[in-house]
Write a protein that holds these residues in place. Structure first.
Motif, short mmCIF file in Angstrom:
data_model
loop_
_atom_site.label_atom_id
_atom_site.label_comp_id
_atom_site.label_asym_id
_atom_site.label_seq_id
_atom_site.Cartn_x
_atom_site.Cartn_y
_atom_site.Cartn_z
N GLU A 1 0.81 -1.22 0.00
CA GLU A 1 0.00 0.00 0.00
C GLU A 1 0.84 1.27 0.00
O GLU A 1 0.30 2.38 -0.08
N ASP A 2 2.16 1.12 0.10
CA ASP A 2 3.04 2.28 0.02
C ASP A 2 3.31 2.69 -1.43
O ASP A 2 3.94 3.72 -1.67
N SER A 3 2.85 1.89 -2.37
CA SER A 3 3.04 2.23 -3.78
C SER A 3 2.31 3.53 -4.09
O SER A 3 1.09 3.63 -3.92
N ALA A 4 3.04 4.53 -4.52
CA ALA A 4 2.48 5.86 -4.75
C ALA A 4 3.57 6.76 -5.31
O ALA A 4 4.73 6.35 -5.46
N MET A 5 3.18 8.01 -5.57
CA MET A 5 4.15 9.03 -5.97
C MET A 5 4.47 9.85 -4.73
O MET A 5 3.55 10.28 -4.02
N TYR A 6 5.74 10.08 -4.49
CA TYR A 6 6.17 10.82 -3.31
C TYR A 6 6.90 12.09 -3.76
O TYR A 6 7.79 12.05 -4.61
N TYR A 7 6.49 13.21 -3.17
CA TYR A 7 7.11 14.48 -3.50
C TYR A 7 7.75 15.09 -2.24
O TYR A 7 7.09 15.20 -1.19
N CYS A 8 8.98 15.48 -2.38
CA CYS A 8 9.64 16.27 -1.35
C CYS A 8 9.36 17.74 -1.65
O CYS A 8 9.36 18.13 -2.83
N ALA A 9 9.11 18.53 -0.64
CA ALA A 9 8.76 19.93 -0.87
C ALA A 9 9.47 20.83 0.13
O ALA A 9 9.65 20.46 1.29
N LEU A 10 9.83 22.00 -0.34
CA LEU A 10 10.56 22.97 0.46
C LEU A 10 9.74 24.22 0.62
O LEU A 10 9.30 24.81 -0.36
N GLY A 11 9.54 24.64 1.85
CA GLY A 11 8.84 25.89 2.11
C GLY A 11 9.78 26.83 2.83
O GLY A 11 10.97 26.57 2.96
N GLY A 12 9.22 27.91 3.30
CA GLY A 12 10.03 28.81 4.10
C GLY A 12 10.25 30.16 3.49
O GLY A 12 10.63 31.09 4.17
N ALA A 13 10.02 30.32 2.21
CA ALA A 13 10.22 31.63 1.60
C ALA A 13 9.05 32.53 1.98
O ALA A 13 7.97 32.07 2.30
N ALA A 14 9.29 33.81 1.90
CA ALA A 14 8.22 34.76 2.18
C ALA A 14 7.04 34.50 1.25
O ALA A 14 7.21 34.24 0.07
N GLY A 15 5.88 34.55 1.79
CA GLY A 15 4.70 34.34 0.98
C GLY A 15 4.31 32.89 0.86
O GLY A 15 3.43 32.54 0.10
N ASN A 16 4.95 32.02 1.62
CA ASN A 16 4.53 30.62 1.65
C ASN A 16 4.74 29.89 0.34
O ASN A 16 3.96 29.04 -0.03
N LYS A 17 5.78 30.20 -0.36
CA LYS A 17 6.02 29.52 -1.63
C LYS A 17 6.56 28.13 -1.37
O LYS A 17 7.61 27.95 -0.77
N LEU A 18 5.83 27.10 -1.80
CA LEU A 18 6.21 25.71 -1.61
C LEU A 18 6.75 25.18 -2.92
O LEU A 18 6.05 25.20 -3.93
N THR A 19 7.99 24.74 -2.92
CA THR A 19 8.62 24.23 -4.12
C THR A 19 8.74 22.72 -4.03
O THR A 19 9.27 22.19 -3.06
N PHE A 20 8.28 22.03 -5.08
CA PHE A 20 8.28 20.58 -5.09
C PHE A 20 9.47 20.04 -5.87
O PHE A 20 9.91 20.63 -6.86
N GLY A 21 9.94 18.88 -5.43
CA GLY A 21 10.88 18.12 -6.24
C GLY A 21 10.14 17.43 -7.37
O GLY A 21 8.91 17.50 -7.45
N GLY A 22 10.88 16.76 -8.23
CA GLY A 22 10.28 16.13 -9.39
C GLY A 22 9.45 14.89 -9.10
O GLY A 22 8.71 14.42 -9.96
N GLY A 23 9.56 14.38 -7.88
CA GLY A 23 8.76 13.23 -7.49
C GLY A 23 9.49 11.91 -7.70
O GLY A 23 10.31 11.78 -8.62
N THR A 24 9.18 10.96 -6.85
CA THR A 24 9.70 9.59 -6.98
C THR A 24 8.52 8.64 -6.91
O THR A 24 7.75 8.69 -5.95
N ARG A 25 8.38 7.83 -7.94
CA ARG A 25 7.32 6.81 -7.91
C ARG A 25 7.86 5.57 -7.23
O ARG A 25 8.91 5.05 -7.61
N VAL A 26 7.15 5.13 -6.21
CA VAL A 26 7.53 3.92 -5.48
C VAL A 26 6.59 2.80 -5.87
O VAL A 26 5.37 2.96 -5.84
N LEU A 27 7.18 1.69 -6.24
CA LEU A 27 6.41 0.50 -6.58
C LEU A 27 6.87 -0.62 -5.65
O LEU A 27 8.05 -0.99 -5.66
N VAL A 28 5.94 -1.10 -4.83
CA VAL A 28 6.27 -2.19 -3.92
C VAL A 28 5.67 -3.47 -4.47
O VAL A 28 4.44 -3.60 -4.61
N LYS A 29 6.53 -4.40 -4.79
CA LYS A 29 6.10 -5.64 -5.41
C LYS A 29 5.87 -6.71 -4.36
O LYS A 29 6.58 -6.76 -3.35
N PRO A 30 4.87 -7.58 -4.60
CA PRO A 30 4.56 -8.62 -3.59
C PRO A 30 5.65 -9.69 -3.50
O PRO A 30 6.47 -9.82 -4.41
#
Lengths: 109, 117
Positions: free
Chosen positions: A80-109
């Motif tokens: 059930e952990d299979s999903a797309m995961y995004y790391c994101a950075l906040g902290g700039a004035a105005g609440n600008k949230l910047t995302f990484g390109g994402g990592t797709r996780v596939l957990v095989k049985p």
């Protein structure tokens, strides 16, 4: 400028194996780091934020300011952990949230 | 209630149409956002509203026009869009508006799938 790098586009692991998603950031101020998860056909959900230092669904992440990293780890992956995961950075004035390109996780049985 | 609600879920519009996307939250959040997400890509920030005032416009073309009628509502008016504007449009909100505060956690809606034909 803010930048977030997730070097792996896809991580494929077997159920029960450890999984680590890498995230590196670039920011001159005091960073706030987040991990968001997007399951298939569902909304983007907050998984973790560094400020709370909590463990959610067995995932943990530690902010390493020296290495400017915020890697996400889970010792025993579940299907059930299979999903797309995004790391994101906040902290700039105005609440600008910047995302990484994402990592797709596939957990095989 | 930790929900951000977006309508419609799906929208198909012609390049000459005028339509609007709507977003609502009742968490008392004072910052609201529009993001655009293309397939298999991360969300990209478009606009930020802080206390109902536009605080960030990420050089978005004028064919996208945001509006914040009150602290709970956020609209995105669409006019003369191009096929390349087809994407998932995400609304989000957060309690905080400043740097380095725990209120910076941003909550997302399910999104509105937009197709421009």
């Amino acid at each position: 400028a803010q930048r977030v790098t997730q070097p792996e586009k896809l991580l494929s692991v077997f159920k029960g194996a450890p999984v680590e998603l890498k995230c590196n950031y670039s920011y001159s101020g005091s960073p706030e780091l987040f991990w968001y998860v997007q399951y298939s056909r569902q909304r983007l959900q907050l998984l973790l934020r560094h400020i709370s230092r909590e463990s959610i669904k067995g995932f943990t992440a530690d902010l390493n300011k020296g290495e400017t990293s915020f890697h996400l780890k889970k010792p025993f992956a579940q299907e059930e952990d299979s999903a797309m995961y995004y790391c994101a950075l906040g902290g700039a004035a105005g609440n600008k949230l910047t995302f990484g390109g994402g990592t797709r996780v596939l957990v095989k049985p | 209630d930790t929900e951000v609600t977006q309508t419609p879920k799906h929208l198909v519009m012609g390049m000459t149409n005028k339509k609007s996307l709507k977003c609502e939250q009742h968490m008392g959040h004072r910052a609201m956002y529009w993001y655009k997400q293309k397939a298999k890509k991360p969300p990209e920030l478009m606009f930020v509203y802080s206390y109902e005032k536009l605080s960030i416009n990420e050089s978005v073309p004028s064919r996208f026009s945001p509006e914040c009628p009150n602290s709970s509502l956020l609209n995105l008016h669409l006019h003369a869009l191009q096929p390349e504007d087809s994407a998932l449009y995400l609304c989000a909100s957060s309690r905080g508006t400043g740097e380095g505060t725990s209120g910076n956690t941003i909550y997302f809606g399910e999104g509105s799938w937009l197709t421009v034909v």
